[in-house]
Design an enzyme around this catalytic site. Structure first.
Site, PDB file in Angstrom:
ATOM      1  CG  ASP A 471      -1.905   1.037   1.315  1.00  0.00           C
ATOM      2  OD1 ASP A 471      -1.914   1.895   0.417  1.00  0.00           O
ATOM      3  OD2 ASP A 471      -2.706   1.034   2.281  1.00  0.00           O
ATOM      4  CG  ASP A 537      -9.416   2.971   1.660  1.00  0.00           C
ATOM      5  OD1 ASP A 537      -8.624   2.806   0.705  1.00  0.00           O
ATOM      6  OD2 ASP A 537      -9.062   2.947   2.847  1.00  0.00           O
TER       7      ASP A 537
HETATM    8  C1  GLA Z   1      -5.411   2.157   2.997  1.00  0.00           C
HETATM    9  C2  GLA Z   1      -5.930   1.034   2.128  1.00  0.00           C
HETATM   10  C3  GLA Z   1      -6.930   0.214   2.912  1.00  0.00           C
HETATM   11  C4  GLA Z   1      -6.265  -0.329   4.162  1.00  0.00           C
HETATM   12  C5  GLA Z   1      -5.674   0.811   4.977  1.00  0.00           C
HETATM   13  C6  GLA Z   1      -4.826   0.289   6.141  1.00  0.00           C
HETATM   14  O1  GLA Z   1      -6.411   3.061   3.320  1.00  0.00           O
HETATM   15  O2  GLA Z   1      -6.499   1.545   0.965  1.00  0.00           O
HETATM   16  O3  GLA Z   1      -7.448  -0.845   2.123  1.00  0.00           O
HETATM   17  O4  GLA Z   1      -5.284  -1.248   3.787  1.00  0.00           O
HETATM   18  O5  GLA Z   1      -4.856   1.638   4.181  1.00  0.00           O
HETATM   19  O6  GLA Z   1      -4.258   1.307   6.879  1.00  0.00           O
END
Ligand code: GLA
Length: 720
Positions: A471, A537
């Protein structure tokens, strides 16, 4: 149906006149609201900046705007030719007239009873009586404003007069509450009309009762109605104010199950192909539903790969590249079933989209080894593993605060033994997933892999990690787009980790998470990614899920295929909460059918985001329909594209390996839409007599009209 189509057409014609500026004067005189007052000596101010920024001295206190606007009689059409003044927010309180007639007031002035109360963020929408309007001639909207402290007046722009529609200012909502639903009608302006409540059987669609209630809601108020409802019922509510042409509608139903129960005899529900690199561990669980215990057998296994006949788990490894046709057989007290399968030993993994679980949408940063184990055990005990769900992915918050003195990444106290967790999963044919960032820190503020990429990849290999979600997050500190925003700069951190993952003696599904930056779908496969997140998200709202599913994914189908998938984010069905506070998904049952149908059509990663041990029957029905999942796992790997988008009804389709077509007919409207199936399929050049309804697992005639609920779907398989 006709009504809703007509409304859409009328909305499309809505007209408006924009107002960019007005004459302005500091001071206060009620005579300034008169239409004929001569303001020609007043300076002109724009409406997209407050008056302080436009040289007004003594900026606090009262000032007047006079907006001159020609209102064309073309806005007069309709049942009631009233006019809406859409002024946006005003800093702080206002009183507004049109041609000398008071139309509204928001907030209060110092001289008012109770004194000054500002409402500087509230958008002003006032309805002016048609007879006050000078049609096709000059009109004056006079706005008296009190500014209690900097800044003052209009400041947002986008000021307009428009033909009002109910939905401009009134809102109807429906939410679940104990024993039924709560319906709320709220409005920015006064409205009087009728609310109609229609109850129908959720499966047959047959209307059981209709009640009509007269209601009146004062400006900026709301009315609430409690509607107790038995299981398996649908409630549709519409609101009409006879002064407006549009109708507000909402629908909700109690959860209803479409997936028929699995037979007691063994049935294979898993993918038909599995890719493993030569020499890498084979970890594969045969996904048969049916009464347990079961005995498993596999014909055609290559040397080095072995079967546990009691668990149905393949392990070992195969050194020689090639396609190995296997026959799986499962036998229980009720019978025996076989399925043909191909084990592909070669360079490519992730030949069908990954199916499994991820901790984020439920547990957020509160994830722990215990919670992962509870879901993993339930994946087996509740039977989800019998449908091919196998990845158990730990998202953010497994990391300790500091690395070990030698730089190794360590898990925090919530994960006492990662290796033991990995071993247990593998023994049961499940897989372990982990999360990290190419930056120094993750989104959740935990340690990332920056400058420790090799070491981390090695540690994960020791733990038995089979999936990495990588990520971007903290990497934005390293990345300087003003110096280098080339695609190569976006690829760099992902290539770096890729190299170390590939050096490990096991297959690690590589899942990029950088929200779609720099058109990741165009180069994801070049950094050896097996999937890439295409969006920010997801959350459990219709706006979020449908925005991602219907819009973000629209153009991306050419980029998906065996080994590399578009990832529109994890599922938001069952209990979610991103913390210890879990709640039922806020998507309606129909929206949840749409969610899973879309993710199936779009060959999306199917990562369950709820605790598996708390799954209810409705959620199980969503996740464990073998015919729906077979669309997602189809070995051609063709992501669906949109063929039709008309009046809020969208048709998406994808080709399947057996030559048939999977088709989703989605209703994005706020009201149910009856669909003549033959007509709908005709639009995409199909003329079958019958089609397979995948959710119901039934063949249905096309020469019939089916009601598609608001935000709902009919998911079909059409043989050709
Ligand atoms: C980001 C990602 C999420 C999750 C969070 C964890 O927002 O897009 O899917 O993994 O980080 O902190």
């Amino acid at each position: 149906m006709m009504l809703s189509l007509m409304l859409v057409a009328l909305w499309a014609q809505a007209q408006e006149v924009k107002i960019e500026s007005g004459r302005f004067q500091k001071g206060d005189n009620l005579a300034w609201n008169a239409k004929d007052f001569d303001d020609s000596a007043w300076p002109v101010l724009t409406l997209d900046k407050d008056w302080n920024q436009q040289g007004v001295e003594n900026a606090n206190g009262i000032g007047w705007y006079r907006l001159h606007v020609v209102i064309p009689s073309s806005l007069k059409k309709g049942v009631v030719p009233d006019i809406m003044l859409d002024l946006g927010p005003i800093d702080d309180s206002d009183q507004t007239w049109i041609n000398g007639h008071l139309v509204g007031k928001t907030g209060s002035f110092p001289g008012d009873k109770g004194g000054f109360a500002g409402e500087w963020t509230t958008p002003r929408r006032y309805i002016a009586d048609a007879q006050w309007v000078n049609w096709d001639g000059d009109n004056v909207i006079a706005v008296r404003v009190y500014n209690g402290g900097d800044p003052g007046g209009f400041y947002k722009g986008n000021v307009k007069v428009a033909k009002p529609e109910l939905r401009d200012f009134a809102h109807l909502s429906i939410t679940k509450e104990e024993g039924g639903f709560k319906v709320v009608l709220s409005s920015e302006v006064k409205t009087s009309g009728t609310l109609q409540f229609t109850t129908a059987d959720v499966l047959s669609g047959e209307v059981e009762s209709t009640t009509v209630k007269k209601v009146s809601v004062a400006a900026r108020k709301e009315k609430e109605f409690s509607c107790p409802l038995a299981p398996q019922k649908r409630l549709a509510v519409t609101y009409r104010d006879p002064r407006y042409e549009d109708v507000l509608g909402v629908e909700m139903c109690t959860p209803y199950i479409l997936t028929p129960p699995a037979p007691a005899t063994p049935r294979y529900n898993g993918p038909l192909v599995f890719g493993v690199r030569p020499g890498s561990p084979v970890i594969f669980r045969l996904a048969f539903s049916g009464e347990k215990p079961m005995k498993y057998a596999v014909e055609g296994l290559p040397e080095g790969v072995v079967l546990d006949p009691d668990k149905g788990v393949l392990s070992g490894s195969c050194a020689v590249e090639g396609d190995y046709p296997l026959v799986f057989t499962a036998t229980n007290a009720k019978g025996s079933t076989s399925a043909c399968f191909t084990l592909k030993v070669g360079p490519q993994i992730g030949l069908t989209p990954p199916m499994g679980w991820n901790s984020w949408n439920c547990w957020g940063l509160s994830v722990s080894q215990e919670k992962v184990m509870a879901s993993a055990a339930a994946l087996i005990n509740r039977g989800l593993a019998d449908y091919g769900y196998c990845y158990m992915n730990i998202d953010d918050a497994w990391e300790a605060e500091e690395r070990a003195p030698d730089g190794r990444i360590v898990a925090n106290e919530k994960f006492p033994d990662m290796k033991a967790l990995g071993d247990w999963l593998h023994e049961n044919g499940l897989k372990l997933g982990i999360y990290s960032s190419p930056g120094d820190y993750t989104c959740g503020g935990h340690l990332g892999s920056l400058d420790h990429e090799q070491q981390d990849a090695e540690t994960w290999n020791e733990w038995g990690v089979d999936y990495l979600k990588y990520d971007w997050c903290g990497y934005s500190k390293v990345f300087n787009p003003s110096k280098d925003h080339s695609t190569a700069a976006y690829m760099r951190p992902y290539m770096k980790m890729q190299q170390y993952l590939r050096e490990q003696p096991r297959d690690i599904f590589y899942s990029l998470c950088q929200y779609g930056m720099a058109d990741v779908w165009e180069w994801g496969a070049f950094v050896d990614a097996n999937s890439w997140r295409t969006t920010g998200d997801i959350t459990d709202s219709w706006e979020s899920m449908s925005g991602i599913g219907f819009s973000n994914q629209l153009e991306l189908y050419p980029y998906a295929g065996p080994g590399h998938w578009n990832d529109p984010d994890m599922l938001v069905v069952g209990k979610v909460g991103w913390s210890n506070n879990l709640r039922d998904s806020r998507l309606t049952p129909d929206e949840q059918y749409t969610h899973i149908s879309l993710w199936a059509l779009q060959a999306a990663n199917l990562l369950i985001g709820c605790p598996i041990d708390q799954i209810d029957d409705f959620t199980f029905n969503l996740l464990c329909n073998n015919e729906v999942n077979a669309v997602n796992q189809d070995i051609l790997g063709q992501q669906a594209h949109r063929d039709v988008d008309e009046d809020g009804v969208q048709i998406w389709s994808r080709e399947l390996a057996d030559g048939s077509l999977a088709v989703g007919i989605f209703n994005l409207n706020d009201v149910a839409v009856p669909t003549y199936l033959k007509g709908a399929l005709g639009k995409i050049g199909l003329e079958p007599e019958t089609v397979r309804d995948l959710w119901r697992q039934q063949d249905i005639p096309t020469e019939a009209t089916y009601i598609i609920p608001s935000h709902g779907v009919r998911l079909l398989k059409v043989s050709r």
